[in-house]
Scaffold this motif. Structure first.
Motif, PDB file in Angstrom:
ATOM      1  N   ASP A  46     -48.513 -16.392 -32.027  1.00  0.00           N
ATOM      2  CA  ASP A  46     -49.377 -17.074 -32.992  1.00  0.00           C
ATOM      3  C   ASP A  46     -48.613 -17.397 -34.274  1.00  0.00           C
ATOM      4  O   ASP A  46     -48.723 -18.504 -34.812  1.00  0.00           O
ATOM      5  CB  ASP A  46     -50.647 -16.274 -33.276  1.00  0.00           C
ATOM      6  CG  ASP A  46     -50.412 -14.801 -33.529  1.00  0.00           C
ATOM      7  OD1 ASP A  46     -49.291 -14.332 -33.300  1.00  0.00           O
ATOM      8  OD2 ASP A  46     -51.365 -14.112 -33.946  1.00  0.00           O
ATOM      9  N   THR A  47     -47.820 -16.449 -34.778  1.00  0.00           N
ATOM     10  CA  THR A  47     -47.070 -16.721 -36.006  1.00  0.00           C
ATOM     11  C   THR A  47     -45.975 -17.757 -35.769  1.00  0.00           C
ATOM     12  O   THR A  47     -45.745 -18.635 -36.612  1.00  0.00           O
ATOM     13  CB  THR A  47     -46.444 -15.434 -36.577  1.00  0.00           C
ATOM     14  OG1 THR A  47     -45.553 -14.860 -35.617  1.00  0.00           O
ATOM     15  CG2 THR A  47     -47.519 -14.425 -36.934  1.00  0.00           C
ATOM     16  N   THR A  48     -45.307 -17.669 -34.638  1.00  0.00           N
ATOM     17  CA  THR A  48     -44.232 -18.614 -34.328  1.00  0.00           C
ATOM     18  C   THR A  48     -44.773 -20.024 -34.156  1.00  0.00           C
ATOM     19  O   THR A  48     -44.246 -20.989 -34.728  1.00  0.00           O
ATOM     20  CB  THR A  48     -43.493 -18.178 -33.053  1.00  0.00           C
ATOM     21  OG1 THR A  48     -42.909 -16.894 -33.260  1.00  0.00           O
ATOM     22  CG2 THR A  48     -42.388 -19.165 -32.698  1.00  0.00           C
ATOM     23  N   LEU A  49     -45.827 -20.176 -33.371  1.00  0.00           N
ATOM     24  CA  LEU A  49     -46.369 -21.504 -33.108  1.00  0.00           C
ATOM     25  C   LEU A  49     -47.045 -22.098 -34.340  1.00  0.00           C
ATOM     26  O   LEU A  49     -47.037 -23.313 -34.532  1.00  0.00           O
ATOM     27  CB  LEU A  49     -47.327 -21.438 -31.924  1.00  0.00           C
ATOM     28  CG  LEU A  49     -46.634 -21.132 -30.588  1.00  0.00           C
ATOM     29  CD1 LEU A  49     -47.634 -20.751 -29.511  1.00  0.00           C
ATOM     30  CD2 LEU A  49     -45.795 -22.329 -30.134  1.00  0.00           C
ATOM     31  N   LYS A  50     -47.610 -21.241 -35.178  1.00  0.00           N
ATOM     32  CA  LYS A  50     -48.186 -21.718 -36.437  1.00  0.00           C
ATOM     33  C   LYS A  50     -47.081 -22.276 -37.340  1.00  0.00           C
ATOM     34  O   LYS A  50     -47.244 -23.321 -37.975  1.00  0.00           O
ATOM     35  CB  LYS A  50     -48.912 -20.572 -37.141  1.00  0.00           C
ATOM     36  CG  LYS A  50     -49.655 -20.958 -38.425  1.00  0.00           C
ATOM     37  CD  LYS A  50     -50.354 -19.734 -39.012  1.00  0.00           C
ATOM     38  CE  LYS A  50     -51.028 -20.048 -40.334  1.00  0.00           C
ATOM     39  NZ  LYS A  50     -52.186 -20.950 -40.170  1.00  0.00           N
ATOM     40  N   ALA A  51     -45.936 -21.579 -37.372  1.00  0.00           N
ATOM     41  CA  ALA A  51     -44.809 -22.042 -38.187  1.00  0.00           C
ATOM     42  C   ALA A  51     -44.258 -23.360 -37.668  1.00  0.00           C
ATOM     43  O   ALA A  51     -43.869 -24.239 -38.446  1.00  0.00           O
ATOM     44  CB  ALA A  51     -43.716 -20.979 -38.215  1.00  0.00           C
ATOM     45  N   ILE A  52     -44.229 -23.500 -36.351  1.00  0.00           N
ATOM     46  CA  ILE A  52     -43.756 -24.762 -35.761  1.00  0.00           C
ATOM     47  C   ILE A  52     -44.716 -25.900 -36.103  1.00  0.00           C
ATOM     48  O   ILE A  52     -44.304 -26.982 -36.552  1.00  0.00           O
ATOM     49  CB  ILE A  52     -43.621 -24.628 -34.234  1.00  0.00           C
ATOM     50  CG1 ILE A  52     -42.516 -23.633 -33.871  1.00  0.00           C
ATOM     51  CG2 ILE A  52     -43.322 -25.994 -33.601  1.00  0.00           C
ATOM     52  CD1 ILE A  52     -42.457 -23.279 -32.389  1.00  0.00           C
ATOM     53  N   ALA A  53     -46.011 -25.652 -35.913  1.00  0.00           N
ATOM     54  CA  ALA A  53     -47.016 -26.701 -36.093  1.00  0.00           C
ATOM     55  C   ALA A  53     -47.198 -27.111 -37.548  1.00  0.00           C
ATOM     56  O   ALA A  53     -47.357 -28.297 -37.854  1.00  0.00           O
ATOM     57  CB  ALA A  53     -48.349 -26.241 -35.502  1.00  0.00           C
ATOM     58  N   GLU A  54     -47.161 -26.125 -38.448  1.00  0.00           N
ATOM     59  CA  GLU A  54     -47.508 -26.412 -39.836  1.00  0.00           C
ATOM     60  C   GLU A  54     -46.315 -26.582 -40.764  1.00  0.00           C
ATOM     61  O   GLU A  54     -46.433 -27.213 -41.817  1.00  0.00           O
ATOM     62  CB  GLU A  54     -48.422 -25.305 -40.366  1.00  0.00           C
ATOM     63  CG  GLU A  54     -49.743 -25.202 -39.594  1.00  0.00           C
ATOM     64  CD  GLU A  54     -50.644 -24.099 -40.107  1.00  0.00           C
ATOM     65  OE1 GLU A  54     -50.302 -23.460 -41.119  1.00  0.00           O
ATOM     66  OE2 GLU A  54     -51.705 -23.867 -39.482  1.00  0.00           O
ATOM     67  N   GLN A  55     -45.161 -26.014 -40.371  1.00  0.00           N
ATOM     68  CA  GLN A  55     -43.993 -26.083 -41.248  1.00  0.00           C
ATOM     69  C   GLN A  55     -42.805 -26.791 -40.599  1.00  0.00           C
ATOM     70  O   GLN A  55     -41.754 -26.941 -41.220  1.00  0.00           O
ATOM     71  CB  GLN A  55     -43.579 -24.670 -41.666  1.00  0.00           C
ATOM     72  CG  GLN A  55     -44.671 -23.886 -42.385  1.00  0.00           C
ATOM     73  CD  GLN A  55     -44.331 -22.414 -42.536  1.00  0.00           C
ATOM     74  OE1 GLN A  55     -43.163 -22.038 -42.591  1.00  0.00           O
ATOM     75  NE2 GLN A  55     -45.342 -21.562 -42.588  1.00  0.00           N
ATOM     76  N   GLY A  56     -42.970 -27.186 -39.341  1.00  0.00           N
ATOM     77  CA  GLY A  56     -41.860 -27.833 -38.646  1.00  0.00           C
ATOM     78  C   GLY A  56     -40.712 -26.896 -38.372  1.00  0.00           C
ATOM     79  O   GLY A  56     -39.557 -27.330 -38.259  1.00  0.00           O
ATOM     80  N   ALA A  57     -41.000 -25.601 -38.269  1.00  0.00           N
ATOM     81  CA  ALA A  57     -39.947 -24.607 -38.024  1.00  0.00           C
ATOM     82  C   ALA A  57     -39.220 -24.920 -36.716  1.00  0.00           C
ATOM     83  O   ALA A  57     -39.850 -25.241 -35.708  1.00  0.00           O
ATOM     84  CB  ALA A  57     -40.540 -23.209 -37.978  1.00  0.00           C
ATOM     85  N   PRO A  58     -37.888 -24.816 -36.718  1.00  0.00           N
ATOM     86  CA  PRO A  58     -37.088 -25.217 -35.549  1.00  0.00           C
ATOM     87  C   PRO A  58     -36.975 -24.135 -34.486  1.00  0.00           C
ATOM     88  O   PRO A  58     -35.876 -23.749 -34.073  1.00  0.00           O
ATOM     89  CB  PRO A  58     -35.727 -25.519 -36.173  1.00  0.00           C
ATOM     90  CG  PRO A  58     -35.624 -24.521 -37.294  1.00  0.00           C
ATOM     91  CD  PRO A  58     -37.020 -24.409 -37.847  1.00  0.00           C
ATOM     92  N   PHE A  59     -38.111 -23.619 -34.017  1.00  0.00           N
ATOM     93  CA  PHE A  59     -38.103 -22.542 -33.042  1.00  0.00           C
ATOM     94  C   PHE A  59     -38.403 -23.047 -31.633  1.00  0.00           C
ATOM     95  O   PHE A  59     -39.130 -24.033 -31.454  1.00  0.00           O
ATOM     96  CB  PHE A  59     -39.166 -21.488 -33.387  1.00  0.00           C
ATOM     97  CG  PHE A  59     -38.988 -20.842 -34.733  1.00  0.00           C
ATOM     98  CD1 PHE A  59     -37.740 -20.434 -35.177  1.00  0.00           C
ATOM     99  CD2 PHE A  59     -40.082 -20.622 -35.554  1.00  0.00           C
ATOM    100  CE1 PHE A  59     -37.580 -19.826 -36.416  1.00  0.00           C
ATOM    101  CE2 PHE A  59     -39.943 -20.017 -36.792  1.00  0.00           C
ATOM    102  CZ  PHE A  59     -38.692 -19.619 -37.223  1.00  0.00           C
ATOM    103  N   LYS A  60     -37.876 -22.330 -30.658  1.00  0.00           N
ATOM    104  CA  LYS A  60     -38.240 -22.535 -29.258  1.00  0.00           C
ATOM    105  C   LYS A  60     -38.578 -21.182 -28.646  1.00  0.00           C
ATOM    106  O   LYS A  60     -37.834 -20.208 -28.813  1.00  0.00           O
ATOM    107  CB  LYS A  60     -37.093 -23.164 -28.463  1.00  0.00           C
ATOM    108  CG  LYS A  60     -36.852 -24.633 -28.750  1.00  0.00           C
ATOM    109  CD  LYS A  60     -37.952 -25.513 -28.182  1.00  0.00           C
ATOM    110  CE  LYS A  60     -37.629 -26.983 -28.417  1.00  0.00           C
ATOM    111  NZ  LYS A  60     -38.706 -27.865 -27.906  1.00  0.00           N
ATOM    112  N   ILE A  61     -39.697 -21.122 -27.946  1.00  0.00           N
ATOM    113  CA  ILE A  61     -40.069 -19.927 -27.190  1.00  0.00           C
ATOM    114  C   ILE A  61     -39.492 -20.086 -25.789  1.00  0.00           C
ATOM    115  O   ILE A  61     -39.838 -21.027 -25.075  1.00  0.00           O
ATOM    116  CB  ILE A  61     -41.596 -19.759 -27.136  1.00  0.00           C
ATOM    117  CG1 ILE A  61     -42.142 -19.489 -28.542  1.00  0.00           C
ATOM    118  CG2 ILE A  61     -41.984 -18.624 -26.182  1.00  0.00           C
ATOM    119  CD1 ILE A  61     -43.665 -19.419 -28.614  1.00  0.00           C
ATOM    120  N   ILE A  62     -38.606 -19.168 -25.399  1.00  0.00           N
ATOM    121  CA  ILE A  62     -37.884 -19.324 -24.134  1.00  0.00           C
ATOM    122  C   ILE A  62     -38.258 -18.273 -23.095  1.00  0.00           C
ATOM    123  O   ILE A  62     -37.746 -18.293 -21.976  1.00  0.00           O
ATOM    124  CB  ILE A  62     -36.365 -19.303 -24.372  1.00  0.00           C
ATOM    125  CG1 ILE A  62     -35.942 -17.968 -25.002  1.00  0.00           C
ATOM    126  CG2 ILE A  62     -35.942 -20.474 -25.246  1.00  0.00           C
ATOM    127  CD1 ILE A  62     -34.442 -17.748 -25.041  1.00  0.00           C
TER     128      ILE A  62
END
Length: 304
Positions: free
Chosen positions: A73-89
């Motif tokens: 939830d925290t990772t995907l929220k950061a991706i969606a709202e802040q454009g964080a350059p994360f990938k869940i692998i």
């Protein structure tokens, strides 16, 4: 003159940030490290313990670690709202182990039982509880949610009716205090998300794909060996990985045994099926997190 034998190649440095202190949640990685599985895959692994002051995503953004474990939830929220350059692998826990813990003498067995009750929730997890209540049709206003500091004492004393905690661990603590606990997973009542999602930045994914695959392969081997008999390895780490944590080895054995069905998958440890990914996205949408499929990359698991 032909070379005799192979020229040894230097192992690749690789830093792994855990999401919490050294406990049974990470036993598979400890097994892989002690058995030399990372070395076999060409990695010189640095294991970084987590804790209450560690924000896993921050360590990979800062370049202090190559890979970490997070709550989706925290990772995907950061991706969606802040454009964080994360990938869940990958996902260590197929079913998130957080749930509602209560005393057996005053049991709360499902979301509707929380109406009119006081539920202690760590601030970071309030969004998850609100999602579960919404999905279950329970009015958030009918549940008294108060802050929780990862200490079951108020529950044992009857100062609260339930707490949100790891169902794999806290019931043991409660039993040691002379009470019996009962619990249910948020996952089983609609909040269908993974936990300890394996996360890297897009830059590291491009630069160290081979090393990431090697990490997943060695870690899967460690977890498979550990879960074959979850009572065995915690006892061997009393004077190493678990030393100084203040937790008993009996607690770690309980934890390791309880987490086995939440981690194992017929598709292999860390797997993320399309159905499970869709369930994560749907559950997070209930609390306004607009996750999408592109945040998940399952291709590295196919290379193991």
């Amino acid at each position: 003159m032909p070379l005799l034998g192979r020229i040894a190649q230097a192992a690749s440095p690789f830093a792994f940030q855990a999401s919490w202190i050294n406990d049974a949640e990470f036993t598979g990685y400890f097994v892989a490290a002690d058995k030399g599985y990372y070395k076999e895959e060409g990695l010189d692994l640095t294991y970084l313990s987590g804790g209450p002051d560690v924000i896993p995503e921050s360590t990979i953004i800062a370049g202090k670690a190559d890979l970490t474990l997070t709550t989706p939830d925290t990772t995907l929220k950061a991706i969606a709202e802040q454009g964080a350059p994360f990938k869940i692998i990958g996902a260590q826990y197929q079913k998130n182990p957080i749930g509602i813990v209560s005393l057996a003498k005053n049991p709360i067995r499902e979301p509707k039982d929380l109406v009119g009750k006081t539920l202690a929730v760590p601030p970071v997890n309030v969004i998850s509880v609100e999602a579960m209540l919404k999905i279950s049709g329970v009015d958030r206003g009918q549940v008294n949610i108060v802050p929780y500091a990862y200490d079951p004492t108020p529950l044992i004393k009857g100062e609260i009716d339930a707490s949100l905690d790891f169902t794999t661990n806290v019931p043991f603590t409660i039993k040691q205090a002379g009470e019996e606990a009962t619990s249910f997973l948020l996952y089983d009542f609609g909040f269908t998300i993974f936990n300890d999602t394996v996360v890297v930045t897009e830059d590291v994914l491009k630069a160290k794909r081979k090393e990431i695959v090697a990490f997943l392969k060695a870690s899967r081997k460690g977890w498979e060996e550990n879960l074959a008999d979850p009572t065995f390895y915690p006892k061997t780490f009393a004077e190493s990985w678990f030393k100084g944590t203040g937790r008993s080895i009996e607690n770690e054995v309980f934890f390791n045994t309880a987490q086995k069905p939440l981690i194992e998958s017929s598709n292999g440890i860390f797997s993320m099926t399309e159905e499970a990914i869709a369930a994560n996205i749907e559950a997070l949408a209930a609390v306004g997190i607009k996750a999408n499929r592109s945040s998940f990359d399952t291709t590295l698991l196919e290379e193991i």
